[in-house]
Write a protein that holds these residues in place. Structure first.
Motif, short mmCIF file in Angstrom:
data_model
loop_
_atom_site.label_atom_id
_atom_site.label_comp_id
_atom_site.label_asym_id
_atom_site.label_seq_id
_atom_site.Cartn_x
_atom_site.Cartn_y
_atom_site.Cartn_z
N ARG A 1 1.29 14.05 -29.34
CA ARG A 1 1.98 13.82 -30.61
C ARG A 1 2.06 15.09 -31.44
O ARG A 1 3.04 15.33 -32.13
CB ARG A 1 1.28 12.71 -31.40
CG ARG A 1 1.40 11.33 -30.76
CD ARG A 1 0.73 10.26 -31.60
NE ARG A 1 1.38 10.08 -32.89
CZ ARG A 1 2.41 9.27 -33.10
NH1 ARG A 1 2.88 8.56 -32.10
NH2 ARG A 1 2.95 9.16 -34.28
N GLN B 1 11.14 16.55 -24.84
CA GLN B 1 11.31 15.10 -24.98
C GLN B 1 10.04 14.37 -24.55
O GLN B 1 9.15 14.95 -23.95
CB GLN B 1 12.51 14.62 -24.15
CG GLN B 1 13.81 14.76 -24.90
CD GLN B 1 13.77 14.06 -26.24
OE1 GLN B 1 13.54 12.86 -26.33
NE2 GLN B 1 13.96 14.82 -27.31
N MET B 2 10.01 13.10 -24.85
CA MET B 2 8.80 12.34 -24.58
C MET B 2 9.17 10.98 -23.99
O MET B 2 10.15 10.36 -24.39
CB MET B 2 8.03 12.13 -25.89
CG MET B 2 6.72 11.42 -25.73
SD MET B 2 5.57 11.99 -27.00
CE MET B 2 4.21 10.88 -26.77
N PHE C 1 7.28 7.32 -23.53
CA PHE C 1 6.09 6.69 -24.08
C PHE C 1 5.47 5.72 -23.10
O PHE C 1 6.07 5.33 -22.10
CB PHE C 1 6.43 5.96 -25.38
CG PHE C 1 6.81 6.89 -26.48
CD1 PHE C 1 5.87 7.28 -27.42
CD2 PHE C 1 8.10 7.38 -26.59
CE1 PHE C 1 6.22 8.14 -28.45
CE2 PHE C 1 8.45 8.24 -27.61
CZ PHE C 1 7.50 8.62 -28.53
N GLN C 2 4.25 5.29 -23.47
CA GLN C 2 3.48 4.42 -22.58
C GLN C 2 4.18 3.10 -22.30
O GLN C 2 4.38 2.72 -21.17
CB GLN C 2 2.12 4.15 -23.20
CG GLN C 2 1.35 3.08 -22.44
CD GLN C 2 -0.08 2.98 -22.90
OE1 GLN C 2 -0.45 3.56 -23.91
NE2 GLN C 2 -0.87 2.27 -22.14
N ASP C 3 4.57 2.43 -23.39
CA ASP C 3 5.03 1.06 -23.21
C ASP C 3 6.51 0.99 -23.54
O ASP C 3 6.89 1.01 -24.71
CB ASP C 3 4.23 0.15 -24.14
CG ASP C 3 4.59 -1.30 -23.92
OD1 ASP C 3 5.52 -1.55 -23.15
OD2 ASP C 3 3.94 -2.16 -24.53
N GLN D 1 7.92 -1.26 -26.26
CA GLN D 1 7.83 -0.88 -27.67
C GLN D 1 8.61 0.38 -27.99
O GLN D 1 8.93 0.61 -29.15
CB GLN D 1 6.36 -0.67 -28.05
CG GLN D 1 5.61 -1.97 -28.12
CD GLN D 1 4.13 -1.75 -28.27
OE1 GLN D 1 3.69 -0.75 -28.83
NE2 GLN D 1 3.35 -2.66 -27.76
N SER D 2 8.87 1.21 -27.02
CA SER D 2 9.53 2.47 -27.34
C SER D 2 11.05 2.34 -27.34
O SER D 2 11.75 3.27 -27.72
CB SER D 2 9.08 3.58 -26.41
OG SER D 2 9.59 3.38 -25.12
N LEU D 3 11.58 1.21 -26.89
CA LEU D 3 13.02 0.99 -26.95
C LEU D 3 13.30 -0.01 -28.06
O LEU D 3 12.71 -1.10 -28.07
CB LEU D 3 13.54 0.44 -25.62
CG LEU D 3 13.31 1.31 -24.39
CD1 LEU D 3 13.71 0.56 -23.13
CD2 LEU D 3 14.08 2.60 -24.48
N ARG E 1 12.80 -0.89 -17.64
CA ARG E 1 12.78 -0.40 -19.02
C ARG E 1 12.30 1.03 -19.08
O ARG E 1 12.83 1.84 -19.82
CB ARG E 1 11.86 -1.28 -19.85
CG ARG E 1 12.55 -2.43 -20.47
CD ARG E 1 11.57 -3.24 -21.28
NE ARG E 1 11.70 -4.63 -20.89
CZ ARG E 1 10.74 -5.54 -20.97
NH1 ARG E 1 9.57 -5.21 -21.44
NH2 ARG E 1 10.96 -6.76 -20.59
#
Lengths: 540, 310
Positions: free
Chosen positions: A319, A355-356, A358-360, A363-365, A421
């Motif tokens: 982060r 760019q990143m 994310f784990q889940d 939740q990131s979309l 996803r």
């Protein structure tokens, strides 16, 4: 036929949902004996926890409906008993522990009160229950047991909470303990300890244990027999060793084949001028040192894996590199420019490069945006990348690149599976044509076979497009086939840094060695050998 | 989430019908929402056309028909609901009063929602200091008795529809402000907001594109409930003589005027009260439907119902 301790016969359960009737499990039969551990192995959606939910009467009906089968316990069919009788059996004779102990412990009561409560609820006098609670908490290995009983759930670590859950489950000396993914939320070193505790307690009490898991390593470590489930059906059942060594069903073979950490390791790239030089990054929250002097180099097109357990600071580092959080000290030179000292305008221009994922992906979309909107948002923010006329074709290209179809563009994220996803999230990152992608636990939430596919996709992108990756994981085997360099972190510090071969074949630091040793191998024989080794090392 | 059937790689993709058709079909699937929409359309038509068509009838006194009871069919359909203490037909008055009532209620709700939401978004997403400042202003408004504020402002400015709207809007701002801010503080920590920041999205874009759509359903529910509150608050002001002044009429004013005859002629307050209840109920049902219809993850509930029972 001799009676088993607990037996599920021809159980079928269906759910009435939007897409019509979904058959969650079809004609499932298994049994467990006293003193035996049965593992139910399956990926998400395989129906692996449906049959145990039926045993404990946890299925909501409707929408659920048990269409056939019986559950034999104590010579009776549980499904034919009244709810009062079943409540009496639940908790007292058949107990359960869950994946996430924090959400199953009430935050407003002390743990001592909660353990006593389970016992008094089943008719034990309070004074007796209190001394029994103390004995149990001591037994599951909580330090300072009498103080611990007066503490609240949030004052314990994740592993300790799971121990407390086990203590609570064992309060009534159940005949059967059902454990639903009991170690999935725990760090590897803690996972090994909790599983060892379960095994010990089983030996003492002689209870039957049913463990539900997606992890072949857990099966190898603890199970006597295993039942493999796929799409609501049992595809294979047998002794754990035999199933691993001679899998008969193609699905089992695929599952065993997908277990990470068996492929070729990468040769390190030739040393060149690094694109990213990180030096002395520090971050404290209050008095907690999240990061303490972290530094590393990353070359163009290289993959660096950052491995560490929870609280090691690996996600904080990610982060901070992307300026989602501000560091207290240190520098990060991206092609010679310090990321931490860029003005907002300069940072905006650099966003394209970094760019990143994310784990889940759930939740990131943004759930209210279609795939097309999610991907094209990149070009709305950075209009210089692509003229609007080409958006449609480019979205189709990107989707094809990550293994989805162009017509998926008009759908919403919830209409896809977890793996799909994450592909969408990767496509979104690629839309900006970055040079570095930081993957924060990008495959941790995915099933093993899907994990392998996503890693394969990332590997392909690296080969074809020369993108550099910083790959953050809590699990060492996952990064073995993928990384060039590995950095091991503990408590905000870098413990070990080296090429992937060096870290896996000749780890120098005790922490790295412990981490490697705690990881569970899918081979039951390897695990048995490791267990024996652990026992020898432990003072008698 | 677990109720939604998981898609596999092989799931075929049906063609999506056009947006309008989908919405009409979802509306058809929820008969309550459909009825609510029809009722609201009628109310809006009443508000637009009522004063033009029935303005004179509603004001004409008829002393022989004072407090005429309802359901006396021989008097003609305008007298169907009875008449008030000056013999004016209640049905005509309700239709005519719809305009003022709707102007005041919708005006106050829309203004307070707009201002409250905007300030709430700013308070939630901007720096701590700005957020605190806005919240203290909200605290001041909330701690001040709203009726007292209304009395003072209307006494100074003089009663009129515009002023009533302004006063009611100001007193209702904190409701939206506090709800919005609380939700924003939670949503801004979600991962898709982080993902947007990594892409370089501006604060404005994050707030409007990513945060506001998530907050909106909650705000819509509050707004529909507030609709009833505002209508009654307006009648209280009118009762005190600083709201809408007779001969202008609103539903709230009609209830207030009927109050003194309540024991002898219940219908004076009953019919306008029923109008208020039905309007709020319809708004509530419709907002409930919209909350589901606008949420892509919930939409299937309506689409399913349409298919299996429709």
């Amino acid at each position: 036929m001799a009676d088993h301790l607990l037996e599920v016969r021809n159980l079928s359960v269906e759910f009435h949902t939007a897409g019509g009737v979904v058959k969650a499990v079809k004609n499932v039969s298994w049994h467990v004996e006293r003193g035996e551990t049965l593992a139910i192995l399956g990926e998400s959606g395989s129906g692996k926890s449906v049959s145990t939910s039926a045993i404990l009467d946890l299925i909501d009906m409707p929408p659920g409906r048990i269409t056939s089968g019986e559950i034999r316990f104590d010579g009776r069919d549980l499904l034919k008993l009244g709810s009062a009788e079943r409540r009496d059996i639940n908790g007292r004779r058949i107990a359960m522990i869950f994946q996430d102990p924090l959400s199953h412990l009430n935050p407003v009561y002390t743990v001592g009160w909660q353990i006593v409560e389970t016992m008094t609820a089943h008719g034990l006098p309070r004074s007796k229950a209190q001394s029994e609670a103390l004995r149990l908490v001591t037994r599951v290995g909580i330090p300072n047991p009498s103080d611990a009983l007066r503490k609240y759930p949030h004052e314990f670590s994740g592993g300790q909470r799971q121990r407390l859950m086990i203590a609570m489950a064992l309060a009534m000396k159940p005949d059967v303990l059902i454990a639903d993914e009991p170690t999935t939320a725990l760090d590897v070193t803690v996972q090994a300890e909790v599983l060892a505790l379960l095994k010990e307690l089983q030996r003492e009490t002689g209870m039957g244990v049913v463990i539900i898991t997606h992890d072949l390593g857990v099966v190898a470590e603890i199970a006597d027999r295993v039942v493999v489930m796929n799409a609501g059906e049992i595809v294979e059942a047998g002794i754990a060793r035999e199933v691993y060594h001679n899998p008969r069903h193609p699905y089992t073979r695929k599952l065993i084949g997908a277990a990470p950490g068996k492929g070729e390791m990468h040769d390190p790239l030739p040393r060149a001028e690094p694109v990213l030089k990180v030096r002395g990054v520090a971050k404290t929250y209050g008095t907690f040192k999240a990061l303490d002097g972290v530094g590393f180099d990353l070359m163009a097109g290289e993959t660096l894996a950052i491995v560490g357990e929870s609280g090691s600071g690996k996600s904080t580092l990610a982060r901070i590199l992307l300026r989602l959080d501000e560091p207290d000290a240190g520098e990060a030179l991206w092609k010679g420019r310090d990321l931490f000292r860029l003005s907002p305008a300069e940072l905006f221009a650099l966003r394209r490069d970094l760019q990143m994922v994310f784990q889940d992906p759930t939740q990131s979309l943004n759930p209210r945006m279609t795939v097309f909107q999610l991907i094209t948002e990149a070009w709305i923010i950075h209009p210089e990348i692509l003229p609007k006329a080409q958006w449609r074709t480019r979205v189709a290209d990107l989707l094809a690149q990550v293994g989805l179809r162009p017509e998926h563009a008009n759908r919403y994220p919830h209409q896809f599976s977890g793996g799909q996803r994450q592909r969408i999230a990767i496509a979104r990152a690629l839309a900006l044509e970055p040079e570095l992608i930081i993957c924060d636990e990008a495959v941790s939430a995915l099933d093993v076979s899907v994990q392998a596919q996503v890693i394969e996709l990332l590997n392909k992108l690296r080969r074809e497009m020369g993108i550099a990756f910083i790959f953050i994981a809590h699990d060492l085997p996952v990064v073995r086939d993928f990384a060039d360099h590995v950095m091991v972190m503990q408590k905000g510090r870098v413990v070990e840094y080296g090429t992937v071969q060096q870290v896996f074949d000749a780890p120098r630091q005790p922490y790295t060695q412990a981490l490697l040793a705690a990881g569970l191998d899918p081979d039951p024989d390897v695990q048995a050998a490791r267990r024996a080794e652990r026992l020898e090392r432990r003072p008698a | 989430m677990s109720n939604v059937p998981a898609m596999t790689e092989a799931t075929p993709l049906p063609d999506e019908p056009s947006a309008l058709r989908r919405f009409l079909r979802m509306l058809w699937a929820d008969k309550f929402a459909l009825a609510a929409l029809i009722f609201l359309v009628v109310v809006v038509l009443m508000a637009l056309l009522g004063p033009v068509l029935l303005g004179d009838v509603a004001q004409k006194q008829n002393l022989r028909g004072r407090n005429a009871p309802p359901f006396e069919w021989d008097r003609g359909w305008l007298w169907w609901m009875g008449a008030d203490s000056l013999g004016r037909p209640l049905l005509a008055r309700i239709i005519v009063a719809a305009r003022n009532t709707m102007t005041v209620a919708a005006g106050a709700v829309i203004f307070s929602a707009l201002i409250g939401t905007t300030l709430g978004l700013i308070a939630g997403y901007a720096s701590r200091r700005v957020g605190e400042a806005i919240m203290r202003v909200a605290d001041v408004i909330m701690s001040f008795p709203s009726l007292l504020l209304a009395v003072i402002v209307l006494y100074i400015l003089g009663p009129s529809v515009t002023n009533v709207v302004i006063v009611l809007a100001i007193t209702r701002i904190p409701v939206y402000l506090r709800t919005t801010r609380a939700e924003v503080l939670e949503i801004r920590e979600r991962m898709f907001v982080s993902a947007a920041r990594v892409m370089g999205a501006s604060p404005r874009r994050i707030v409007l594109r990513h945060i506001l759509p998530v907050v909106l359903p909650t705000l819509m529910t509050i707004a529909t409930l507030d609709f009833a509150y505002v209508m009654l608050a307006e009648s209280a002001l009118s009762f005190l003589g600083i709201g809408i002044q007779p001969p202008e009429i609103t539903w709230g004013l009609m209830i207030a005027q009927g109050k003194e005859h309540l024991t002898r002629a219940w219908w004076l307050s009953f019919w306008p009260g029923l109008a208020i209840i039905l309007t709020t109920l319809s708004l509530n049902l419709l907002s409930n439907w919209m909350r589901i219809a606008l949420d892509p993850t919930q939409r299937w509930r309506l689409e399913m119902r349409g298919r299996s029972h429709g």
